[in-house]
Write a protein that holds these residues in place. Structure first.
Motif, PDB file in Angstrom:
ATOM      1  N   PHE A 223      -3.384  11.091   3.623  1.00  0.00           N
ATOM      2  CA  PHE A 223      -3.081   9.768   3.079  1.00  0.00           C
ATOM      3  C   PHE A 223      -3.232   9.721   1.555  1.00  0.00           C
ATOM      4  CE2 PHE A 223      -4.008   5.209   2.336  1.00  0.00           C
ATOM      5  CZ  PHE A 223      -2.955   4.629   3.029  1.00  0.00           C
ATOM      6  N   THR A 224      -4.130  10.541   1.014  1.00  0.00           N
ATOM      7  CA  THR A 224      -4.376  10.536  -0.436  1.00  0.00           C
ATOM      8  C   THR A 224      -3.578  11.600  -1.189  1.00  0.00           C
ATOM      9  OG1 THR A 224      -6.325  11.935  -0.060  1.00  0.00           O
ATOM     10  CG2 THR A 224      -6.690   9.550  -0.207  1.00  0.00           C
ATOM     11  N   ASP A 225      -2.684  12.319  -0.495  1.00  0.00           N
ATOM     12  CA  ASP A 225      -1.936  13.397  -1.146  1.00  0.00           C
ATOM     13  C   ASP A 225      -0.774  12.892  -1.999  1.00  0.00           C
ATOM     14  OD1 ASP A 225      -3.552  15.335  -0.100  1.00  0.00           O
ATOM     15  OD2 ASP A 225      -2.193  15.914   1.529  1.00  0.00           O
ATOM     16  N   ALA A 226      -0.428  11.614  -1.877  1.00  0.00           N
ATOM     17  CA  ALA A 226       0.709  11.063  -2.620  1.00  0.00           C
ATOM     18  C   ALA A 226       0.422   9.620  -3.002  1.00  0.00           C
ATOM     19  CB  ALA A 226       1.981  11.139  -1.783  1.00  0.00           C
ATOM     20  N   THR A 227       1.143   9.135  -3.986  1.00  0.00           N
ATOM     21  CA  THR A 227       1.115   7.710  -4.322  1.00  0.00           C
ATOM     22  C   THR A 227       2.100   6.984  -3.413  1.00  0.00           C
ATOM     23  OG1 THR A 227       0.555   8.162  -6.624  1.00  0.00           O
ATOM     24  CG2 THR A 227       1.492   5.997  -6.138  1.00  0.00           C
ATOM     25  N   ILE A 228       1.651   5.899  -2.835  1.00  0.00           N
ATOM     26  CA  ILE A 228       2.489   5.127  -1.916  1.00  0.00           C
ATOM     27  C   ILE A 228       3.128   3.964  -2.670  1.00  0.00           C
ATOM     28  CG2 ILE A 228       2.510   3.709   0.174  1.00  0.00           C
ATOM     29  CD1 ILE A 228      -0.021   5.282   1.037  1.00  0.00           C
ATOM     30  N   ILE A 229       4.425   3.812  -2.532  1.00  0.00           N
ATOM     31  CA  ILE A 229       5.114   2.638  -3.056  1.00  0.00           C
ATOM     32  C   ILE A 229       5.504   1.785  -1.851  1.00  0.00           C
ATOM     33  CG2 ILE A 229       7.029   1.762  -4.436  1.00  0.00           C
ATOM     34  CD1 ILE A 229       7.177   4.465  -5.811  1.00  0.00           C
ATOM     35  N   THR A 230       5.010   0.563  -1.813  1.00  0.00           N
ATOM     36  CA  THR A 230       5.229  -0.302  -0.664  1.00  0.00           C
ATOM     37  C   THR A 230       5.566  -1.711  -1.130  1.00  0.00           C
ATOM     38  OG1 THR A 230       4.270  -1.010   1.451  1.00  0.00           O
ATOM     39  CG2 THR A 230       2.789  -0.956  -0.458  1.00  0.00           C
ATOM     40  N   ASP A 231       5.934  -2.563  -0.167  1.00  0.00           N
ATOM     41  CA  ASP A 231       6.245  -3.940  -0.533  1.00  0.00           C
ATOM     42  C   ASP A 231       4.993  -4.798  -0.606  1.00  0.00           C
ATOM     43  OD1 ASP A 231       6.599  -5.394   2.604  1.00  0.00           O
ATOM     44  OD2 ASP A 231       6.693  -3.229   2.354  1.00  0.00           O
ATOM     45  N   SER A 232       4.004  -4.551   0.269  1.00  0.00           N
ATOM     46  CA  SER A 232       2.746  -5.296   0.221  1.00  0.00           C
ATOM     47  C   SER A 232       1.657  -4.481   0.901  1.00  0.00           C
ATOM     48  CB  SER A 232       2.888  -6.663   0.911  1.00  0.00           C
ATOM     49  OG  SER A 232       3.207  -6.498   2.272  1.00  0.00           O
ATOM     50  N   VAL A 233       0.401  -4.764   0.548  1.00  0.00           N
ATOM     51  CA  VAL A 233      -0.738  -3.995   1.051  1.00  0.00           C
ATOM     52  C   VAL A 233      -1.506  -4.822   2.065  1.00  0.00           C
ATOM     53  CG1 VAL A 233      -2.816  -2.711   0.426  1.00  0.00           C
ATOM     54  CG2 VAL A 233      -0.918  -2.854  -1.191  1.00  0.00           C
ATOM     55  N   PRO A 234      -1.734  -4.301   3.277  1.00  0.00           N
ATOM     56  CA  PRO A 234      -2.543  -5.043   4.250  1.00  0.00           C
ATOM     57  C   PRO A 234      -3.992  -5.147   3.777  1.00  0.00           C
ATOM     58  CG  PRO A 234      -2.052  -2.850   5.061  1.00  0.00           C
ATOM     59  CD  PRO A 234      -1.239  -3.033   3.816  1.00  0.00           C
ATOM     60  N   PRO A 235      -4.716  -6.175   4.189  1.00  0.00           N
ATOM     61  CA  PRO A 235      -6.093  -6.372   3.733  1.00  0.00           C
ATOM     62  C   PRO A 235      -6.998  -5.156   3.943  1.00  0.00           C
ATOM     63  CG  PRO A 235      -5.329  -8.321   4.887  1.00  0.00           C
ATOM     64  CD  PRO A 235      -4.264  -7.293   5.053  1.00  0.00           C
ATOM     65  N   ALA A 236      -6.817  -4.432   5.034  1.00  0.00           N
ATOM     66  CA  ALA A 236      -7.671  -3.283   5.328  1.00  0.00           C
ATOM     67  C   ALA A 236      -7.524  -2.170   4.300  1.00  0.00           C
ATOM     68  CB  ALA A 236      -7.361  -2.739   6.720  1.00  0.00           C
ATOM     69  N   LEU A 237      -6.402  -2.159   3.544  1.00  0.00           N
ATOM     70  CA  LEU A 237      -6.165  -1.104   2.556  1.00  0.00           C
ATOM     71  C   LEU A 237      -6.204  -1.637   1.130  1.00  0.00           C
ATOM     72  CD1 LEU A 237      -3.244   0.793   4.331  1.00  0.00           C
ATOM     73  CD2 LEU A 237      -5.643   1.461   4.218  1.00  0.00           C
ATOM     74  N   ALA A 238      -6.728  -2.828   0.955  1.00  0.00           N
ATOM     75  CA  ALA A 238      -6.704  -3.475  -0.361  1.00  0.00           C
ATOM     76  C   ALA A 238      -7.431  -2.657  -1.432  1.00  0.00           C
ATOM     77  CB  ALA A 238      -7.319  -4.869  -0.263  1.00  0.00           C
ATOM     78  N   GLY A 239      -8.394  -1.849  -1.053  1.00  0.00           N
ATOM     79  CA  GLY A 239      -9.155  -1.090  -2.042  1.00  0.00           C
ATOM     80  C   GLY A 239      -8.580   0.276  -2.356  1.00  0.00           C
ATOM     81  N   ALA A 240      -7.498   0.682  -1.695  1.00  0.00           N
ATOM     82  CA  ALA A 240      -6.926   2.013  -1.919  1.00  0.00           C
ATOM     83  C   ALA A 240      -6.328   2.111  -3.314  1.00  0.00           C
ATOM     84  CB  ALA A 240      -5.867   2.312  -0.863  1.00  0.00           C
ATOM     85  N   ASP A 241      -6.655   3.197  -4.024  1.00  0.00           N
ATOM     86  CA  ASP A 241      -6.196   3.324  -5.415  1.00  0.00           C
ATOM     87  C   ASP A 241      -4.923   4.141  -5.549  1.00  0.00           C
ATOM     88  OD1 ASP A 241      -7.171   5.834  -4.867  1.00  0.00           O
ATOM     89  OD2 ASP A 241      -8.758   5.803  -6.382  1.00  0.00           O
TER      90      ASP A 241
END
Length: 255
Positions: A223-241
């Motif tokens: 999950f941390t091997d790439a930068t994710i480009i998304t439309d919105s972030v779910p609350p459970a992943l709000a802290g992911a950098d």
């Protein structure tokens, strides 16, 4: 810890992880086995988690074990894919050597590419045609054409990829969860995705928010091997950098 606070914490942990064992909950919450079992039964009755042998899984988690034809996927979450693709296209620079993976969102990316001085490598037949139509220099690997996703895969594809090093890469995924990483249904395509991502200096996974609750059989990257480009972030992943939400950037621009 109050009982209701403990229940809320369990739900948050299950949603964040996708699945968690009773033993880990005992350790994380400093609670007895009987307490955790009782809490899991109560939460399952309330429909807030799914109780399984030895722990719990998220009700938001979906397992996708087979690919859809790429033409069908193109029209699903079309607005979200468009916003993601538009932003991703701005990251390409004149001297880049760009990898573009097969997928419905990466195919949408091609529609917004304006940088024709970069060189593009893709294992997607449809992306290759789109890039050629825009006047880009395109390289495609040898290999076997997979009918459903229109991706070129196989040993020849892998052998070709080993010789290339990309400055930037854009990848599709069927699922994206912290525990399982980026997942896809089929091993051959997973091998190609994983190698190409590892060969990219700046890898991006183009991933609409629905993918954060999906797991497919084969992991091709963590999950941390790439930068994710998304439309919105779910609350459970709000802290992911490592997540860029285009909706947040649009809001910032309007402000």
């Amino acid at each position: 810890m109050l009982a209701e606070d403990r229940l809320t914490r369990i739900v948050n942990l299950v949603n964040e992880r996708g699945a968690i064992t009773a033993a880990e909950l005992m350790e994380r919450l400093d609670a007895s086995e009987s307490t955790i079992r009782r809490d899991l039964c109560r939460l399952a009755e309330q429909g807030r988690i799914v109780k399984v042998h030895g722990g719990a899984t998220s009700i938001m988690r979906t397992v996708v074990s087979s690919d859809q034809p790429v033409m069908e996927k193109c029209n699903v979450h079309f607005a979200e894919k468009t916003a993601i693709a538009q932003y991703a296209s701005t990251l390409i620079e004149p001297d880049d050597f760009v990898y573009i993976d097969a997928g419905s969102t990466t195919e949408r990316l091609v529609d917004f590419i304006t940088e024709t001085r970069a060189t593009y490598f893709t294992n997607s037949i449809s992306c290759a045609h789109g890039l050629l139509a825009r006047g880009c220099r395109v390289i495609v690997p040898a290999g076997e054409l997979k009918p459903i996703t229109e991706a070129i895969v196989g040993e020849q594809t892998v052998d070709t990829l080993r010789h290339y090093h990309f400055t930037i890469g854009f990848f599709g995924t069927n699922g994206a969860t912290p525990n399982e990483g980026f997942t896809t249904p089929e091993t051959g395509e997973a091998v190609v995705k994983g190698l190409a991502l590892a060969q990219a200096l700046r890898p991006y996974v183009l991933c609409d928010a629905s993918k954060f609750s999906v797991v497919s059989p084969v992991t091709f990257a963590e999950f941390t091997d790439a930068t994710i480009i998304t439309d919105s972030v779910p609350p459970a992943l709000a802290g992911a950098d490592n997540i860029i939400a285009v909706s947040d950037r649009d809001a910032a621009t309007r402000a």
